[in-house]
Design a protein around this motif. Structure first.
Motif, PDB file in Angstrom:
ATOM      1  N   THR A  41      -5.866   2.059  -2.554  1.00 30.79           N
ATOM      2  CA  THR A  41      -5.411   0.673  -2.663  1.00 30.79           C
ATOM      3  C   THR A  41      -4.449   0.420  -3.812  1.00 30.79           C
ATOM      4  O   THR A  41      -3.811  -0.622  -3.857  1.00 30.79           O
ATOM      5  CB  THR A  41      -6.613  -0.274  -2.854  1.00 30.79           C
ATOM      6  OG1 THR A  41      -7.229  -0.011  -4.121  1.00 30.79           O
ATOM      7  CG2 THR A  41      -7.645  -0.071  -1.750  1.00 30.79           C
ATOM      8  N   GLU A  84       5.679  -5.105  -2.791  1.00 35.77           N
ATOM      9  CA  GLU A  84       4.920  -5.912  -1.834  1.00 35.77           C
ATOM     10  C   GLU A  84       3.730  -6.593  -2.514  1.00 35.77           C
ATOM     11  O   GLU A  84       3.447  -7.774  -2.263  1.00 35.77           O
ATOM     12  CB  GLU A  84       4.438  -5.044  -0.669  1.00 35.77           C
ATOM     13  CG  GLU A  84       5.508  -4.695   0.355  1.00 35.77           C
ATOM     14  CD  GLU A  84       6.475  -3.628  -0.144  1.00 35.77           C
ATOM     15  OE1 GLU A  84       6.093  -2.873  -1.075  1.00 35.77           O
ATOM     16  OE2 GLU A  84       7.607  -3.555   0.382  1.00 35.77           O
ATOM     17  N   GLN A  85       3.043  -5.852  -3.380  1.00 38.77           N
ATOM     18  CA  GLN A  85       1.913  -6.434  -4.109  1.00 38.77           C
ATOM     19  C   GLN A  85       2.400  -7.514  -5.074  1.00 38.77           C
ATOM     20  O   GLN A  85       1.732  -8.528  -5.265  1.00 38.77           O
ATOM     21  CB  GLN A  85       1.179  -5.336  -4.879  1.00 38.77           C
ATOM     22  CG  GLN A  85       0.449  -4.353  -3.983  1.00 38.77           C
ATOM     23  CD  GLN A  85      -0.004  -3.116  -4.732  1.00 38.77           C
ATOM     24  OE1 GLN A  85       0.637  -2.661  -5.677  1.00 38.77           O
ATOM     25  NE2 GLN A  85      -1.121  -2.551  -4.313  1.00 38.77           N
ATOM     26  N   ARG A  88       3.145 -10.599  -2.916  1.00 40.71           N
ATOM     27  CA  ARG A  88       1.907 -11.150  -2.334  1.00 40.71           C
ATOM     28  C   ARG A  88       1.081 -11.893  -3.380  1.00 40.71           C
ATOM     29  O   ARG A  88       0.473 -12.921  -3.084  1.00 40.71           O
ATOM     30  CB  ARG A  88       1.093 -10.021  -1.720  1.00 40.71           C
ATOM     31  CG  ARG A  88      -0.142 -10.484  -0.947  1.00 40.71           C
ATOM     32  CD  ARG A  88      -0.896  -9.315  -0.378  1.00 40.71           C
ATOM     33  NE  ARG A  88      -1.497  -8.502  -1.426  1.00 40.71           N
ATOM     34  CZ  ARG A  88      -1.942  -7.259  -1.226  1.00 40.71           C
ATOM     35  NH1 ARG A  88      -1.815  -6.679  -0.045  1.00 40.71           N
ATOM     36  NH2 ARG A  88      -2.499  -6.584  -2.222  1.00 40.71           N
ATOM     37  N   ASN A 207      -1.140  -7.872   4.617  1.00 45.05           N
ATOM     38  CA  ASN A 207      -0.231  -6.730   4.454  1.00 45.05           C
ATOM     39  C   ASN A 207       1.045  -6.879   5.262  1.00 45.05           C
ATOM     40  O   ASN A 207       1.690  -5.895   5.604  1.00 45.05           O
ATOM     41  CB  ASN A 207      -0.951  -5.439   4.854  1.00 45.05           C
ATOM     42  CG  ASN A 207      -2.158  -5.169   3.981  1.00 45.05           C
ATOM     43  OD1 ASN A 207      -2.074  -5.226   2.763  1.00 45.05           O
ATOM     44  ND2 ASN A 207      -3.285  -4.867   4.606  1.00 45.05           N
ATOM     45  N   SER A 210       4.252  -4.975   3.905  1.00 46.64           N
ATOM     46  CA  SER A 210       4.305  -3.517   4.050  1.00 46.64           C
ATOM     47  C   SER A 210       4.349  -3.083   5.509  1.00 46.64           C
ATOM     48  O   SER A 210       4.802  -1.974   5.815  1.00 46.64           O
ATOM     49  CB  SER A 210       3.098  -2.877   3.356  1.00 46.64           C
ATOM     50  OG  SER A 210       1.892  -3.379   3.875  1.00 46.64           O
TER      51      SER A 210
END
Length: 238
Positions: A41, A84-85, A88, A207, A210
């Motif tokens: 993760t 992406e994280q 987000r 997600n 991604s």
């Protein structure tokens, strides 16, 4: 406790010196589980922090995973968070890292990899960390994110609709709706509507960034940059 009475404690010391140091199996299993979860993760678990072992900010009761050299900072090689994280987290606030640490250790390298187009006002607004680099690279006008030409090219397709009207009417094709929402004129955007739409998108698929193709991912990122600028720059600016 065990009470021992001896006339010569050398006997006890000799016995203790022969005993080899060992780690409890329970501790090793816990570390294995935490490391496996982190590898999958890229997010440390509740009892684990990613840092140099001599970092004074690490709680002694936490497991610590050291990646790279100590000089690379609390995130090892600054690879603990991908773009992406980063995006987000602005919507879901699901990062285990503080905004201060993200700005200090992750932003410089990650922003460079993303042509300095990362949304950053959410992190600035929720941090005490000061950096001339971060604020100089942050967008300071709406046109830094959306050009006038792109707004004009999409004016007919938008047809004067609000953000919520576009979402309601076009959401059967999610990425068409997202693309149009990313070209609204600044004065036509209701930030609360934008927030509701983005939260819905990420709650349905956390997600989505991604798992999307390059074009769709770019459209969603533009929408997040707009939201980040309109909401959090206002909160940070006196």
């Amino acid at each position: 406790m065990t009470k021992i009475i001896l006339s010569d404690f050398g006997i006890l010391y000799d016995a203790l010196s022969a005993k080899k140091a060992a780690l409890p199996v329970k501790l090793l299993r816990r570390f294995k589980d935490e490391l496996y979860s982190f590898a999958l993760t890229q997010q440390p678990g509740p009892t684990m922090q990613v840092a140099a072992l001599d970092d004074g900010r690490i709680d002694e009761n936490m497991l610590a995973l050291s990646i790279g050299l100590a000089s690379t900072g609390v995130y090892g090689l600054a690879r603990a968070v991908n773009s992406e994280q980063w995006y987000r987290n602005i919507i879901l606030h699901d990062s285990t890292y503080s905004c201060d640490k993200l700005l200090e250790y992750v932003y410089p390298e990650l922003a460079k990899q993303n042509s300095w187009k990362l949304p950053v006002w959410y992190y600035i607004a929720n941090s005490d960390y000061k950096s001339s680099l971060v604020e100089s690279k942050a967008p300071h006008s709406y046109n830094d994110i959306v050009s006038e030409d792109s707004i004009k090219r999409n004016r007919t397709a938008i047809a004067g609709r609000t953000a919520m009207e576009i979402w309601t009417q076009e959401k059967t094709n999610v990425f068409k709706a997202i693309r149009l929402l990313g070209f609204l004129p600044e004065d036509k955007i209701d930030v609360e509507q934008y927030q509701q739409i983005l939260e819905t998108i990420f709650k349905e698929n956390a997600n989505i960034l991604s798992s999307s193709n390059t074009s769709d991912r770019s459209s969603l990122k533009r929408m997040i940059r707009i939201y980040d600028f309109l909401l959090y720059r206002q909160k940070k600016t006196p």
